[in-house]
Design an enzyme around this catalytic site. Sequence first.
Site, short mmCIF file in Angstrom:
data_model
loop_
_atom_site.label_atom_id
_atom_site.label_comp_id
_atom_site.label_asym_id
_atom_site.label_seq_id
_atom_site.Cartn_x
_atom_site.Cartn_y
_atom_site.Cartn_z
N ASN A 4 -28.97 -36.81 -47.20
CA ASN A 4 -28.33 -38.13 -48.27
C ASN A 4 -27.85 -39.31 -47.02
O ASN A 4 -27.94 -39.02 -45.96
CB ASN A 4 -27.40 -37.88 -49.03
CG ASN A 4 -25.76 -37.23 -48.56
OD1 ASN A 4 -25.80 -37.35 -47.18
ND2 ASN A 4 -25.36 -36.55 -49.31
N SER A 54 -34.98 -40.75 -49.88
CA SER A 54 -36.27 -40.78 -49.92
C SER A 54 -36.79 -42.28 -50.38
O SER A 54 -36.08 -42.79 -51.33
CB SER A 54 -36.95 -39.88 -50.75
OG SER A 54 -38.24 -39.70 -50.81
N GLN A 103 -40.29 -39.61 -56.55
CA GLN A 103 -39.39 -40.09 -55.63
C GLN A 103 -38.07 -40.44 -56.13
O GLN A 103 -36.90 -40.28 -55.67
CB GLN A 103 -39.84 -41.17 -54.71
CG GLN A 103 -40.77 -40.84 -53.75
CD GLN A 103 -40.87 -39.59 -53.04
OE1 GLN A 103 -39.93 -39.39 -52.31
NE2 GLN A 103 -41.62 -38.72 -53.10
N HIS A 124 -35.32 -37.97 -56.73
CA HIS A 124 -34.67 -37.36 -55.64
C HIS A 124 -33.37 -37.63 -55.62
O HIS A 124 -32.32 -36.68 -55.31
CB HIS A 124 -35.24 -37.47 -54.44
CG HIS A 124 -36.53 -36.85 -54.03
ND1 HIS A 124 -35.87 -35.29 -53.48
CD2 HIS A 124 -37.55 -37.05 -53.67
CE1 HIS A 124 -37.40 -35.05 -52.96
NE2 HIS A 124 -38.01 -36.01 -53.11
N GLU A 127 -41.60 -44.55 -46.06
CA GLU A 127 -41.81 -43.24 -45.72
C GLU A 127 -42.90 -42.32 -46.29
O GLU A 127 -43.82 -41.86 -45.49
CB GLU A 127 -40.38 -42.50 -46.33
CG GLU A 127 -40.52 -41.03 -46.00
CD GLU A 127 -39.28 -40.12 -46.94
OE1 GLU A 127 -39.00 -38.97 -46.56
OE2 GLU A 127 -38.81 -40.92 -47.86
N HIS A 128 -43.26 -42.89 -47.55
CA HIS A 128 -44.66 -42.34 -48.23
C HIS A 128 -45.38 -43.72 -48.72
O HIS A 128 -44.67 -44.30 -49.22
CB HIS A 128 -44.07 -41.40 -49.09
CG HIS A 128 -43.34 -40.19 -48.89
ND1 HIS A 128 -42.09 -40.30 -49.32
CD2 HIS A 128 -43.53 -39.17 -48.41
CE1 HIS A 128 -41.40 -39.16 -48.94
NE2 HIS A 128 -42.26 -38.40 -48.50
N GLU A 142 -36.20 -53.46 -2.55
CA GLU A 142 -35.14 -53.37 -3.49
C GLU A 142 -33.86 -53.34 -2.95
O GLU A 142 -32.87 -53.28 -3.50
CB GLU A 142 -35.28 -52.00 -4.39
CG GLU A 142 -36.53 -51.95 -5.40
CD GLU A 142 -36.79 -50.71 -6.06
OE1 GLU A 142 -35.84 -49.86 -6.14
OE2 GLU A 142 -37.35 -51.10 -7.24
N HIS A 192 -32.76 -44.89 0.47
CA HIS A 192 -34.10 -44.62 -0.12
C HIS A 192 -35.17 -44.35 0.92
O HIS A 192 -35.88 -43.56 1.22
CB HIS A 192 -34.59 -45.37 -1.49
CG HIS A 192 -33.81 -44.88 -2.64
ND1 HIS A 192 -32.51 -45.30 -2.80
CD2 HIS A 192 -34.37 -44.38 -3.72
CE1 HIS A 192 -31.98 -44.95 -4.12
NE2 HIS A 192 -33.25 -44.17 -4.50
#
Length: 434
Positions: A212, A238, A260, A263, A327-328, A415, A420
């Site tokens: 949730n 959902s 859906q 849900h 989502e779907h 740089e 380095h």
Amino acid sequence: MLTRIEWSKADEQTRQRLFKRPSLGSDAFKVAQAILEDVRERGDAAVFEYAERLDGWAPEAGFRVSSAELKAAADALTPADRDAILAAADAVRAFHAEQGYRAYEVETWEGARAGRRVTPIDVAGLYVPAGTAPLVSTLIMLAVPAQLAQVPRIAVIAPPRKGLGVEPTVLAAAQLLGVAEVYAIGGAHGVAALGLGVAGLPKADKIFGPGNAYVAAAKSLLAQSPDGAAADLPAGPSEVMVIADDEADAELVAIDLLSQAEHDVLAQVVLVAYSEAFASQVEDEIERLLGLLPRAETARAALANSRLVLVTSDEEAAEAANAYASEHLIIQTGSPRALAEKVRHAGSIFLGAWTPEAAGDYAAGPNHALPTSGAARAYGGVTVEMFQKTTTMLELSQKTLETLGPVVERLATLEGLDAHRLAMVLRRNRKSAQ
């Protein structure tokens, strides 16, 4: 019934307002933040207090479900239920077996061996919603890819029924899948316990699974914390969008929307229709079918936050789908695959009248743990790769210094990072002195 909009006549602001998810207006982040802070400060005591107050389940012995209880739940299954769980797991395993990162090694410079190693995370935390609707399917969707990734420790948390512990079917599925570590705790406090490693729960490296708004908020907040667990993807209440032309079956469209809506009261459904007449047919079917559903009250609450988009072409339908990033996404049109090619943002797409989203939810093979609230613009569903991580490895030879060295030194000079540069110069000097 559904709030209407004509896509071609709506400006961008109207479209954004139409597609706002209901969960975004909740107090979930505020509540989850307070719970996380309390658990950090008071540890076990806070978790047990929240569990008692919110779940009605906080046994003194702790939240872990015993192996005897897992076995008893599996033994109590009917043969048909047992076979259904195992068949679904087989399909999910077959689909996900093709996934996984690939280890490799290449030569990037002469004598330079650069490679990638693949290893699983140590502890995967799986959240399985099991309150008002025990989602056995979610356990399958999460446990199978974790096992394929060879995660050494899989810990499941599932909300208990008030005073009764976790729904037995969830425990039975865990036993059948070979998942031995299950904890009867859920909600934001359960996520906090799993993400921080308190109240007898292991500290998960990453937490997977939908929930949730409070669960989703807790996962997100933990992922932003230095001491918290990473999260798989934004997965809250959902949602589904159904694109249906006038030739679609109104009853099938309606039941897909209700699948859906049942849900969660914060779930959202969106119908994209090509005519007002067909949209009205769908609404009539929704009302009729609601009378058949035990969870009709939940579905009606969700429908209050749902939408109807009227379009005049496949191009407009695809534009609406990309704007919503659902989502779907179910496509029931004359040429569903052609329309799907125009859609860039969706967690999972279901093509044609014979492909209900319910098939994907349970046993078709693709994962049903998917991004919500528009996160499909940047995320996909749960995969084997999410349970893995990669480590790059590099080994240079002395020969490599002749060609790679000057490039590294030049870039370091650009740089202004002299240590380095010297790290390479000193090595090249050593080689020259030999």
